[in-house]
Structures are given as structure tokens and as C-alpha cells.
Design a protein around this motif. Structure first.
Motif, PDB file in Angstrom:
ATOM      1  N   PHE A  76       9.037  36.239  80.917  1.00 50.72           N
ATOM      2  CA  PHE A  76       8.731  37.490  81.077  1.00 50.72           C
ATOM      3  C   PHE A  76       9.221  38.327  81.668  1.00 50.72           C
ATOM      4  CE2 PHE A  76       6.296  41.544  80.544  1.00 50.72           C
ATOM      5  CZ  PHE A  76       6.241  41.588  79.882  1.00 50.72           C
ATOM      6  N   SER A  77       8.569  38.632  83.059  1.00 53.59           N
ATOM      7  CA  SER A  77       8.886  39.343  83.979  1.00 53.59           C
ATOM      8  C   SER A  77      10.062  38.795  84.192  1.00 53.59           C
ATOM      9  CB  SER A  77       7.836  38.446  85.325  1.00 53.59           C
ATOM     10  OG  SER A  77       6.720  38.528  84.820  1.00 53.59           O
ATOM     11  N   GLN A  78      11.092  37.891  84.555  1.00 51.59           N
ATOM     12  CA  GLN A  78      12.504  37.833  84.932  1.00 51.59           C
ATOM     13  C   GLN A  78      13.011  38.806  84.217  1.00 51.59           C
ATOM     14  OE1 GLN A  78      13.171  33.999  84.786  1.00 51.59           O
ATOM     15  NE2 GLN A  78      12.527  33.325  87.071  1.00 51.59           N
ATOM     16  N   VAL A  79      13.454  38.412  83.096  1.00 50.96           N
ATOM     17  CA  VAL A  79      13.625  39.065  81.924  1.00 50.96           C
ATOM     18  C   VAL A  79      13.682  40.763  81.766  1.00 50.96           C
ATOM     19  CG1 VAL A  79      13.625  39.765  79.854  1.00 50.96           C
ATOM     20  CG2 VAL A  79      13.926  37.527  80.360  1.00 50.96           C
ATOM     21  N   ARG A  80      12.386  40.922  82.405  1.00 48.84           N
ATOM     22  CA  ARG A  80      11.789  42.440  82.660  1.00 48.84           C
ATOM     23  C   ARG A  80      11.971  43.156  83.741  1.00 48.84           C
ATOM     24  NH1 ARG A  80       5.307  44.675  82.927  1.00 48.84           N
ATOM     25  NH2 ARG A  80       6.223  46.902  83.250  1.00 48.84           N
ATOM     26  N   ALA A  81      12.739  42.384  84.826  1.00 49.78           N
ATOM     27  CA  ALA A  81      12.828  42.556  85.762  1.00 49.78           C
ATOM     28  C   ALA A  81      14.789  42.909  86.295  1.00 49.78           C
ATOM     29  CB  ALA A  81      12.960  42.098  87.487  1.00 49.78           C
ATOM     30  N   LEU A  82      14.876  41.644  85.118  1.00 49.01           N
ATOM     31  CA  LEU A  82      16.495  41.315  85.439  1.00 49.01           C
ATOM     32  C   LEU A  82      17.799  42.871  86.059  1.00 49.01           C
ATOM     33  CD1 LEU A  82      18.785  38.895  85.318  1.00 49.01           C
ATOM     34  CD2 LEU A  82      18.784  38.786  83.633  1.00 49.01           C
ATOM     35  N   ARG A  83      17.299  43.581  84.400  1.00 51.40           N
ATOM     36  CA  ARG A  83      18.658  44.557  84.548  1.00 51.40           C
ATOM     37  C   ARG A  83      18.632  45.460  85.679  1.00 51.40           C
ATOM     38  NH1 ARG A  83      19.932  49.088  79.367  1.00 51.40           N
ATOM     39  NH2 ARG A  83      22.249  49.818  80.586  1.00 51.40           N
ATOM     40  N   ARG A  84      17.457  45.483  86.585  1.00 49.68           N
ATOM     41  CA  ARG A  84      17.149  46.665  87.914  1.00 49.68           C
ATOM     42  C   ARG A  84      17.782  46.299  88.457  1.00 49.68           C
ATOM     43  NH1 ARG A  84      11.449  49.125  89.885  1.00 49.68           N
ATOM     44  NH2 ARG A  84      12.260  50.915  90.750  1.00 49.68           N
ATOM     45  N   LEU A  85      17.468  44.706  88.278  1.00 49.85           N
ATOM     46  CA  LEU A  85      17.530  43.990  90.332  1.00 49.85           C
ATOM     47  C   LEU A  85      18.720  44.035  90.088  1.00 49.85           C
ATOM     48  CD1 LEU A  85      14.343  41.887  90.528  1.00 49.85           C
ATOM     49  CD2 LEU A  85      14.982  43.964  91.477  1.00 49.85           C
ATOM     50  N   ALA A  86      19.514  43.169  88.882  1.00 48.69           N
ATOM     51  CA  ALA A  86      20.948  42.653  89.207  1.00 48.69           C
ATOM     52  C   ALA A  86      22.054  43.823  89.279  1.00 48.69           C
ATOM     53  CB  ALA A  86      21.548  42.653  87.919  1.00 48.69           C
ATOM     54  N   GLY A  87      21.474  45.123  88.686  1.00 48.51           N
ATOM     55  CA  GLY A  87      22.165  46.394  89.005  1.00 48.51           C
ATOM     56  C   GLY A  87      21.517  47.067  90.751  1.00 48.51           C
ATOM     57  N   ILE A  88      20.787  46.585  91.332  1.00 48.43           N
ATOM     58  CA  ILE A  88      20.633  46.630  93.308  1.00 48.43           C
ATOM     59  C   ILE A  88      21.161  45.650  94.176  1.00 48.43           C
ATOM     60  CG2 ILE A  88      19.245  46.672  94.457  1.00 48.43           C
ATOM     61  CD1 ILE A  88      16.409  47.425  92.789  1.00 48.43           C
ATOM     62  N   VAL A  89      21.858  45.042  93.004  1.00 46.27           N
ATOM     63  CA  VAL A  89      22.901  44.124  93.654  1.00 46.27           C
ATOM     64  C   VAL A  89      24.084  44.213  93.561  1.00 46.27           C
ATOM     65  CG1 VAL A  89      23.808  41.937  93.754  1.00 46.27           C
ATOM     66  CG2 VAL A  89      21.147  41.731  93.397  1.00 46.27           C
ATOM     67  N   ARG A  90      24.593  45.049  92.551  1.00 43.17           N
ATOM     68  CA  ARG A  90      26.256  45.206  92.340  1.00 43.17           C
ATOM     69  C   ARG A  90      26.037  46.488  92.404  1.00 43.17           C
ATOM     70  NH1 ARG A  90      24.876  43.489  87.036  1.00 43.17           N
ATOM     71  NH2 ARG A  90      24.640  45.476  86.477  1.00 43.17           N
ATOM     72  N   ASN A  91      25.327  47.210  92.932  1.00 36.95           N
ATOM     73  CA  ASN A  91      25.639  49.093  93.100  1.00 36.95           C
ATOM     74  C   ASN A  91      25.428  49.094  94.948  1.00 36.95           C
ATOM     75  OD1 ASN A  91      25.826  50.099  90.773  1.00 36.95           O
ATOM     76  ND2 ASN A  91      23.555  50.367  90.666  1.00 36.95           N
ATOM     77  N   ASN A  92      25.054  48.066  95.338  1.00 30.54           N
ATOM     78  CA  ASN A  92      24.889  48.433  97.207  1.00 30.54           C
ATOM     79  C   ASN A  92      25.953  46.569  97.680  1.00 30.54           C
ATOM     80  OD1 ASN A  92      22.265  49.515  98.159  1.00 30.54           O
ATOM     81  ND2 ASN A  92      21.977  48.391  95.766  1.00 30.54           N
ATOM     82  N   GLY A  93      26.596  46.608  96.799  1.00 28.59           N
ATOM     83  CA  GLY A  93      27.475  45.452  97.036  1.00 28.59           C
ATOM     84  C   GLY A  93      26.737  43.949  97.933  1.00 28.59           C
ATOM     85  N   ILE A  94      25.712  43.734  97.162  1.00 29.44           N
ATOM     86  CA  ILE A  94      25.263  42.551  97.577  1.00 29.44           C
ATOM     87  C   ILE A  94      26.207  41.611  97.515  1.00 29.44           C
ATOM     88  CG2 ILE A  94      23.242  41.535  97.740  1.00 29.44           C
ATOM     89  CD1 ILE A  94      23.334  44.024  99.046  1.00 29.44           C
ATOM     90  N   ASN A  95      26.643  40.683  98.614  1.00 25.76           N
ATOM     91  CA  ASN A  95      27.084  39.289  98.095  1.00 25.76           C
ATOM     92  C   ASN A  95      26.191  38.176  98.671  1.00 25.76           C
ATOM     93  OD1 ASN A  95      28.928  40.805 101.587  1.00 25.76           O
ATOM     94  ND2 ASN A  95      29.549  40.159  98.983  1.00 25.76           N
ATOM     95  N   ILE A  96      24.597  38.182  99.280  1.00 26.86           N
ATOM     96  CA  ILE A  96      23.640  36.832  99.019  1.00 26.86           C
ATOM     97  C   ILE A  96      21.960  37.345  98.600  1.00 26.86           C
ATOM     98  CG2 ILE A  96      22.886  35.712 100.654  1.00 26.86           C
ATOM     99  CD1 ILE A  96      25.545  34.574 102.112  1.00 26.86           C
ATOM    100  N   VAL A  97      21.164  36.538  97.893  1.00 21.11           N
ATOM    101  CA  VAL A  97      20.212  36.992  98.150  1.00 21.11           C
ATOM    102  C   VAL A  97      19.390  36.540  98.596  1.00 21.11           C
ATOM    103  CG1 VAL A  97      18.073  37.531  96.859  1.00 21.11           C
ATOM    104  CG2 VAL A  97      20.104  38.347  96.140  1.00 21.11           C
ATOM    105  N   HIS A  98      18.409  36.601  99.073  1.00 21.45           N
ATOM    106  CA  HIS A  98      18.024  35.749 100.222  1.00 21.45           C
ATOM    107  C   HIS A  98      16.682  35.515 100.363  1.00 21.45           C
ATOM    108  CE1 HIS A  98      17.646  33.871 104.679  1.00 21.45           C
ATOM    109  NE2 HIS A  98      16.641  33.029 103.969  1.00 21.45           N
ATOM    110  N   THR A  99      15.940  34.970  99.667  1.00 23.22           N
ATOM    111  CA  THR A  99      14.274  35.342  99.749  1.00 23.22           C
ATOM    112  C   THR A  99      13.629  34.295 100.057  1.00 23.22           C
ATOM    113  OG1 THR A  99      15.106  33.671  97.753  1.00 23.22           O
ATOM    114  CG2 THR A  99      15.193  36.415  96.608  1.00 23.22           C
ATOM    115  N   ASN A 100      12.092  34.602  99.798  1.00 18.65           N
ATOM    116  CA  ASN A 100      11.720  33.104 101.218  1.00 18.65           C
ATOM    117  C   ASN A 100      10.157  33.641 100.575  1.00 18.65           C
ATOM    118  OD1 ASN A 100      12.917  34.032 103.660  1.00 18.65           O
ATOM    119  ND2 ASN A 100      13.231  35.532 103.265  1.00 18.65           N
ATOM    120  N   ASP A 101       9.479  33.448  99.272  1.00 16.75           N
ATOM    121  CA  ASP A 101       8.508  33.296  98.982  1.00 16.75           C
ATOM    122  C   ASP A 101       8.661  33.520  97.713  1.00 16.75           C
ATOM    123  OD1 ASP A 101       7.493  36.033  97.325  1.00 16.75           O
ATOM    124  OD2 ASP A 101       8.165  37.312  99.353  1.00 16.75           O
TER     125      ASP A 101
END
Length: 374
Positions: A76-101
Motif C-alpha cells: 500500500f505504501s509503495q503504491v501510494r508513493a509511486l507516482r509522486r516519487l517517480a515524478g521527482i526522479v523524472r523531473n530532476n533528471g535522476i540517473n541513480i537512486v541510492h538508498t541507505n535504510d
């Protein structure tokens, strides 16, 4: 053109993974890597990033995958955040998402792939068995961890590289002359020895084992000793630890100091640091103490034996054995030559192995591999 790498964080705490990642960010060559830091909640991490002058984007969120160990809640949490966060990735030209926790791994992994960025899973702590990790391994383009101890807990289906956590040694100059000032500030016996515990007050860090060892050290030592316990009460252990110190009759020798920063100013004046925690993925306190030329006695658990060469750069003792820890501590405190040898060798090892710039260069090279020689 530099590779744009997004580093997302919840923001409600500052721990070893945050400090290590901040050091990477500060040491990347801007010609090759352009960091984009995202924080979801104002709080301690924002204050820390402001202090060290790392810019960030505040993207408010309150629900994160992994906040509860429930597969439906995670989905549920992944689906809820998916559209917004994917938009941040695309709109900011992100090549890599590097997560740490954990919460960022699970929340951002689908969004990274939906936004057509590569996903780098960076694991800092030991994993408990779970099917979630196999699913995460399937989504991740690359996986890295901070020690062999952590790698052994990663899914067998994924290839994992080890990248050491960097440390900042710029503040680790000789601060041992600060001991008289520290002793005076804490109203301690001017002739006392200082034995420290550095870590959050959680069960995993074993603050009560430190206190039990302290009671044995105090009883058998010919010198006055003060025991300094530094760290936030993040696990709700402090009240029980204070009561244990009273029950053992050493409450007047145990000093609960809470969070202290910069930690080097507290580690350097100490005569010895004890690290009783079990199951830690790395052992940042050990490296910080070594860099400050303070000898270390640690339990043989987690990432500790990868850092300490027993009786050369420190001393290892069995986990959850206060008698062994106290015996090793008394040996170091009673033998200045041994303490000096351990301190010198530990300092040389730490400052040669965990420098931020070479580690940042290694991670930068991995980024280039991930994006195909970008």
C-alpha cells in the motif's frame, strides 16, 4: 555531464549511515557526480545537513513502506508513493537512486524503476531472514554493503560488493590534552581513568552489559575510574540502565551524558572505549576511537572482527560476557605499554583505511558502471 544521484532519507534521525553518506556527498568530484538529497520529514537530519552545508529538497511524507512489518502495508505504501516519487526522479533528471535504510529501500525502489533510473541498494546493517529482501534484490540494479558480516545476511541470489563506510578525520587531531578540562567539567576525581561507552541506548548496543562490566572493573581496579555513557536513549533503555547501576552500587561512577558532538572531543580524552554491542553491521565507534588514539575492547560480533585485529589494533572478547570484557579492560588500564601499542596501531589502521576521498572515488566508479560509462 555529471551523474545525478538521488539520496532519499526519512529525516527523523541521524545515525552512522547518514554521516557516512554525507561524507560521500562532500567528497564526490562534482565533475562526475551531482548529488540530489531528498528529506521527507523536518527534524534532526535537516539540522545536521544545514550544519555541514549540504543542500536538500524537503518532500513531505508521513507513510513509508517498511515502517510496519506487514506485506499489505508495504505494498500500500509503495503504491501510494509511486507516482509522486517517480515524478521527482523524472523531473530532476535522476540517473541513480541510492538508498541507505529500510524505509527508503522499500519506498523508493519501485519509484526509481518507474522513473527510469537505476536503483542502488546500500545495506548498512545485518538483515533478518525475510522474503522482502529477495523481492528487493530483484528490483535493485546493484547492491552494496559495508562489511562481510552484512554481506553474509544478504540474499544469495544477488551479487553484493563491499564498500567501507568513510570517516572524517579532520577533527581527530590530538585532543588528549582535553582530559583535565573534561574531568573538571564533570566534577570528577582529577586522578581518575575514563572508560567510555558510545552508542544509542538500545538493546542491540548492550548498555547494561557495559554497566555490568563497569561494576567488575571498578571493584578490581586500584585506580579511581569514571564510566561515561554517551548516546541518545533511542531504545528506551536508559531508565533500566540507571536502575541497574544503582542495584550494582556504582551509580555514582556511571555518568549518562546523552548525545554529544563532535564525538572526537569526548573519545580522545578517554583511556579506554568498550564496545559491547552485538550484531552491528560496521562498528563506527571503533574506528572513531582508533582515529582518536584511544584503545578499544569490543565483542567479537558483527562487523567488529573485520575492524579489530585482536591484540594488535584492539582486543576482542566473547559477546554478552561482562567478566571477559572487564578482564580485558583491566589488562589495558593496568598496562600502559599495551594501551599505547593498541592506540598507535589502531590509529594507523583507521586513518589509512577509512579516508573519505578514496571511498567516494570507488563509489563514483560504481555509478559510472551502472549508467554504462556515463
Amino acid at each position: 555531464m555529471p551523474i545525478r544521484v538521488c539520496f532519499p532519507f526519512v529525516g527523523d534521525s541521524v545515525g552512522g549511515s547518514h554521516i557516512a553518506t554525507a561524507l560521500l556527498i562532500k567528497n564526490f568530484d562534482p565533475n562526475f557526480v551531482e548529488p540530489v538529497v531528498v528529506v521527507h520529514q523536518p527534524g534532526p537530519l535537516c539540522e545536521y545537513l544545514d550544519h555541514i552545508e549540504i543542500p536538500y529538497k524537503l518532500v513531505p511524507m508521513t507513510v513509508f513502506a517498511g515502517a510496519r512489518p506487514s506485506i499489505p502495508h508495504i505494498a500500500f505504501s509503495q503504491v501510494r508513493a509511486l507516482r509522486r516519487l517517480a515524478g521527482i526522479v523524472r523531473n530532476n533528471g535522476i540517473n541513480i537512486v541510492h538508498t541507505n535504510d529500510l524505509r527508503m529501500h522499500l519506498t523508493w525502489a519501485p519509484a526509481a524503476r518507474a522513473g527510469r533510473a537505476k536503483f542502488l541498494w546500500h545495506q548498512h546493517v545485518l538483515l533478518s531472514p525475510s522474503r522482502m529482501w529477495n523481492l528487493l534484490a530483484m528490483i535493485a540494479n546493484r547492491s552494496i554493503c559495508v562489511s562481510e558480516a552484512v554481506r553474509r545476511t544478504m540474499p544469495k541470489s544477488v551479487e553484493v560488493d563491499i564498500f567501507l563506510n568513510p570517516l572524517d578525520f579532520s577533527a581527530s587531531a590530538d585532543l588528549r590534552d582535553r582530559k583535565p578540562e573534561l574531568v573538571q567539567d564533570l566534577a570528577l576525581d582529577p586522578n581518575c581513568r575514563l572508560v567510555g561507552y558510545v552508542g544509542n541506548m538500545t538493546q542491540q548496543k548492550r548498555p547494561n552489559m557495559f554497566i555490568r562490566a563497569a561494576e567488575k572493573i571498578a571493584r578490581d581496579s586500584a585506580q579511581p575510574i569514571a564510566f561515561l555513557m554517551i548516546g541518545d536513549d533511542r531504545g528506551g533503555q536508559r531508565a533500566a540502565s540507571e536502575q541497574l547501576a544503582k542495584d550494582l552500587g556504582i551509580a555514582d561512577q556511571i555518568h549518562f551524558l546523552g548525545h554529544r558532538s563532535p564525538i572526537e572531543q569526548w573519545l580522545a580524552p578517554m583511556d579506554l572505549v568498550l564496545a559491547p554491542g552485538v550484531g552491528g553491521g560496521f562498528g563506527r565507534t571503533l574506528i572513531e576511537a582508533m582515529a582518536a588514539s584511544t584503545p578499544v575492547v569490543a565483542v567479537n560480533s558483527g562487523g567488529h572482527p573485520e575492524i579489530i585485529d585482536d591484540r594488535k589494533t584492539g582486543i576482542l572478547v566473547p559477546p554478552d560476557d561482562p567478566d571477559s570484557m572487564a578482564a580485558a579492560a583491566l589488562e589495558v588500564l593496568g598496562n600502559p605499554d599495551l594501551g599505547g601499542i593498541l592506540a598507535s596501531a589502531g590509529h594507523s589502521y583507521a586513518t589509512a583505511t577509512f579516508l573519505p576521498a578514496p571511498i567516494a572515488a570507488q563509489v563514483s566508479a560504481l555509478y559510472r558502471q551502472m549508467v554504462g560509462g556515463h
